[in-house]
Design an enzyme around this catalytic site. Structure first.
Site, mmCIF file in Angstrom:
data_model
loop_
_atom_site.group_PDB
_atom_site.id
_atom_site.type_symbol
_atom_site.label_atom_id
_atom_site.label_comp_id
_atom_site.label_asym_id
_atom_site.label_seq_id
_atom_site.Cartn_x
_atom_site.Cartn_y
_atom_site.Cartn_z
ATOM 1 N N TRP A 100 45.459 46.726 48.263
ATOM 2 C CA TRP A 100 44.792 45.464 48.630
ATOM 3 C C TRP A 100 45.654 44.582 49.503
ATOM 4 O O TRP A 100 45.135 43.810 50.303
ATOM 5 C CB TRP A 100 44.291 44.752 47.381
ATOM 6 C CG TRP A 100 43.344 45.640 46.635
ATOM 7 C CD1 TRP A 100 43.548 46.273 45.448
ATOM 8 C CD2 TRP A 100 42.050 46.089 47.100
ATOM 9 N NE1 TRP A 100 42.476 47.067 45.137
ATOM 10 C CE2 TRP A 100 41.554 46.972 46.119
ATOM 11 C CE3 TRP A 100 41.280 45.829 48.234
ATOM 12 C CZ2 TRP A 100 40.296 47.594 46.244
ATOM 13 C CZ3 TRP A 100 40.041 46.450 48.353
ATOM 14 C CH2 TRP A 100 39.566 47.315 47.375
ATOM 15 N N ASP A 167 46.210 36.576 46.266
ATOM 16 C CA ASP A 167 44.975 37.286 45.932
ATOM 17 C C ASP A 167 45.014 37.552 44.422
ATOM 18 O O ASP A 167 45.812 38.362 43.949
ATOM 19 C CB ASP A 167 44.905 38.610 46.711
ATOM 20 C CG ASP A 167 43.728 39.487 46.273
ATOM 21 O OD1 ASP A 167 42.970 39.080 45.381
ATOM 22 O OD2 ASP A 167 43.583 40.600 46.841
ATOM 23 N N LYS A 191 35.458 40.764 38.475
ATOM 24 C CA LYS A 191 36.236 41.467 37.456
ATOM 25 C C LYS A 191 36.389 40.598 36.212
ATOM 26 O O LYS A 191 36.037 41.010 35.114
ATOM 27 C CB LYS A 191 37.612 41.833 38.001
ATOM 28 C CG LYS A 191 37.514 42.775 39.180
ATOM 29 C CD LYS A 191 38.847 42.996 39.830
ATOM 30 C CE LYS A 191 38.695 43.609 41.192
ATOM 31 N NZ LYS A 191 38.082 44.928 41.192
HETATM 32 N N1 PMP Z 1 41.887 42.389 45.960
HETATM 33 C C1 PMP Z 1 42.034 43.056 44.799
HETATM 34 C C2 PMP Z 1 43.284 42.857 44.019
HETATM 35 C C3 PMP Z 1 41.022 43.900 44.356
HETATM 36 O O1 PMP Z 1 41.170 44.576 43.203
HETATM 37 C C4 PMP Z 1 39.842 44.046 45.117
HETATM 38 C C5 PMP Z 1 38.682 44.898 44.664
HETATM 39 N N2 PMP Z 1 38.932 45.901 43.819
HETATM 40 C C6 PMP Z 1 39.754 43.357 46.324
HETATM 41 C C7 PMP Z 1 40.773 42.524 46.700
HETATM 42 C C8 PMP Z 1 38.539 43.494 47.204
HETATM 43 O O2 PMP Z 1 37.554 42.763 46.638
HETATM 44 P P1 PMP Z 1 36.054 42.731 47.197
HETATM 45 O O3 PMP Z 1 35.466 44.057 46.879
HETATM 46 O O4 PMP Z 1 35.460 41.592 46.431
HETATM 47 O O5 PMP Z 1 36.113 42.471 48.646
#
Ligand code: PMP
Length: 358
Positions: A100, A167, A191
């Site tokens: 990420w 994030d 989540k």
């Molecule tokens: N950051 C983290 C730490 C994640 O776990 C995720 C999704 N698993 C994301 C960003 C991306 O999120 P989204 O699918 O809401 O764009």
């Protein structure tokens, strides 16, 4: 009957939240319509919207230096909006701790921003949080507080004079945070705090100021969200409604300190089984950086047992345990709404499984 759901996201919702949503789905508090069927500009929806914002700020105890903004496009859209809105032409620094952060770095690079990666744990398959320091004069310094796939989590955030951007998608609303060092905390809420369709950010007002004079399309510009209370266009009204119920649920649990206490106890149960399994199980993350949210591990005794573990767990009412495709293995996501009792059941299953196949 509901199963025990250890999915990484979208993930389990509290029963209380689902029941209240169900009760009001057809007829919202006797109004004769559902919350999905009315204008986002009317009093009824606005109450839900502003109350959700207010409860979220209350949970994190953020002061008036911060605003809360609601977005669509997930956390992933923020990977692009952050560099667009917050870069000032200097360096934007990143600590690379997993998939990420890599994606966030990539979006900044697409935009031609001067990206500097101050540290990375990629060489050891992102099994730890590296030691590093950010410069004091970066446009911003960026981290991901919990690495959902690898199961690592910062125990303390880095100190830096540069604006710190976090994030927090996979440990959102899971513990209290000292905001004094934070310029922006953001994440998708699917989540730990709701359903997909809504991303949320606590953002310091000086960061919003940065975006004001930039030539950015309206829907990508923080100041537009701020000036319109995140109602510039039609928001994800149902996702905001569920987020409202989640915030209420968290407050009823006793707030973020109480949830954190629970989260620590839950994670300890699983890590204890892993550590005391005589090598049958092996955790992916280095001990000191283990996540309280995502417990990623392998069956080191024999990796061929991993799909059997997942299958037998399902037969015992536990789903979502297959590891992310990049890492493989097993991952148990034990977010806020997973009760201690459910994690206890999983730990007992892990013990039973190890005895059966050793
Ligand atoms: N950051 C983290 C730490 C994640 O776990 C995720 C999704 N698993 C994301 C960003 C991306 O999120 P989204 O699918 O809401 O764009």
């Amino acid at each position: 009957m509901r199963v025990m759901n250890f999915s990484a996201g979208p993930s389990n919702l509290p029963d209380e939240v689902l029941k209240e949503a169900k009760e009001n789905l057809f007829d919202y508090h006797g109004k004769g319509f559902s919350i999905m069927e009315i204008s986002h500009r009317g009093k009824i929806f606005e109450e839900v919207h502003f109350e959700a914002m207010q409860m979220a700020k209350k949970l994190y105890e953020v002061n008036d230096d911060y605003e809360i903004l609601f977005f669509q496009g997930g956390a992933s859209l923020q990977f692009a909006m952050i560099p667009m809105n917050l870069n000032l032409g200097g360096a934007c620094e990143f600590a690379n701790t997993g998939v990420w952060t890599k994606k966030a770095i990539k979006e900044a690079q697409i935009l031609g921003v001067n990206t500097k990666i101050v540290a990375s744990s990629e060489e050891s398959s992102f099994d730890h949080i590296p030691d590093f320091t950010f410069s004091d004069d970066a446009d911003y310094a960026y981290i991901c507080s919990n690495n959902t796939i690898y199961g690592t989590q910062y125990k303390k955030y880095p100190k830096t004079k540069s604006p710190l951007i976090i994030d927090a998608s996979s440990d959102f609303f899971s513990k209290k945070i000292d905001f004094s060092n934070i310029a922006m905390l953001f994440g998708g809420v699917q989540k730990n705090a709701g359903i997909s369709g809504l991303a949320c950010a606590f953002i310091r007002k000086d960061m919003i100021e940065r975006s004001k004079n930039k030539n950015i399309p309206s829907m990508l510009k923080y100041s537009v969200y701020s000036e319109n209370d995140s109602l510039f266009n039609t928001p994800a009204t149902f996702a905001i409604y569920i987020f409202n119920l989640e915030m209420k649920w968290l407050l009823n649990q006793g707030g973020l300190d109480k949830i954190n206490e629970q989260n620590i106890k839950k994670a300890q149960l699983l890590y204890k089984i892993i550590d005391e399994s005589n090598g049958f199980y092996k955790g992916h993350a280095k001990k000191e950086d283990r996540s309280l949210m995502n417990v990623s591990f392998n069956i080191a005794h024999d990796k061929n047992l991993e799909p059997i573990f997942v299958k037998e767990a399902e037969e015992n009412g536990m789903i979502g345990l297959k590891g992310h495709k990049i890492l493989g293995g097993i991952r148990a996501s034990i977010y806020n709404s997973i009760s201690f009792e459910k994690v206890k059941k999983l730990s007992e299953f892990m013990e039973y499984f190890a005895k059966k196949y050793v």
